[in-house]
Motif scaffolding. Structure first.
Motif, PDB file in Angstrom:
ATOM      1  N   ASN A  58      -2.107   0.875   0.336  1.00 51.60           N
ATOM      2  CA  ASN A  58      -1.325   1.425  -0.768  1.00 51.60           C
ATOM      3  C   ASN A  58      -0.072   2.116  -0.212  1.00 51.60           C
ATOM      4  OD1 ASN A  58      -0.355   2.423  -3.143  1.00 51.60           O
ATOM      5  ND2 ASN A  58      -2.040   3.842  -3.501  1.00 51.60           N
ATOM      6  N   THR A 116      -5.354  -0.260  -2.325  1.00 51.53           N
ATOM      7  CA  THR A 116      -5.257  -0.603  -3.739  1.00 51.53           C
ATOM      8  C   THR A 116      -5.453  -2.110  -3.839  1.00 51.53           C
ATOM      9  OG1 THR A 116      -3.896  -0.384  -5.730  1.00 51.53           O
ATOM     10  CG2 THR A 116      -2.738  -0.939  -3.706  1.00 51.53           C
ATOM     11  N   ASN A 120      -2.528  -4.379  -8.279  1.00 46.44           N
ATOM     12  CA  ASN A 120      -1.796  -3.120  -8.466  1.00 46.44           C
ATOM     13  C   ASN A 120      -0.564  -3.047  -7.568  1.00 46.44           C
ATOM     14  OD1 ASN A 120      -3.515  -2.175 -10.448  1.00 46.44           O
ATOM     15  ND2 ASN A 120      -4.812  -1.075  -8.994  1.00 46.44           N
TER      16      ASN A 120
END
Length: 137
Positions: A58, A116, A120
């Motif tokens: 992420n 993630t 996303n």
């Protein structure tokens, strides 16, 4: 001596003209790459593929919307790692690398951290690219 001065002046004038021609083209080129990447992301988000649930780092977790070059470079690294998921990620990777090539000659390392889903990540990247495109206009 007079001929040398004329040649130098001509060279300076031509150099100045070339600078004006190259700058808008470079801007147009990056703008086109942004549009193409946004289009590819739109297309990829509409397609159902099982690898959208795979986890990626992420990079947007602590992202501050000030340095898009750095985040786009990291996004290129993640897109390269996910190319086997969908062929559009390959196009996104090449576009992102082209956009950041002047500042980052090599792919940016992405430190392990929170993760993630690829889905996303693609949504966040889509938003960043749209913001960058609006900023360039």
């Amino acid at each position: 001596m007079n001929t040398l001065v004329q040649v130098l002046l001509t060279f300076l004038v031509l150099s100045a003209c070339l600078g004006d021609v190259i700058t808008p083209r470079t801007h147009t080129l990056s703008s086109n790459m942004l549009k193409e990447s946004i289009r590819l992301l739109d297309k990829l988000q509409q397609v159902e593929v099982s690898c959208k649930q795979m986890n990626v780092t992420n990079i947007f977790g602590d992202y501050k919307r000030e340095n898009n070059t750095e985040i786009l470079c990291k996004a290129a690294t993640i897109a390269r790692e996910g190319q086997s998921c969908h062929r559009n990620l390959e196009g996104i990777y090449y576009n992102l690398r082209s956009l950041v090539r002047e500042r980052h000659k090599r792919p940016c390392p992405v430190a392990a951290g929170s993760t993630t889903s690829l889905q996303n990540f693609l949504k966040e990247l889509h938003q960043v690219l749209q913001e960058e495109y609006k900023y360039q206009k």
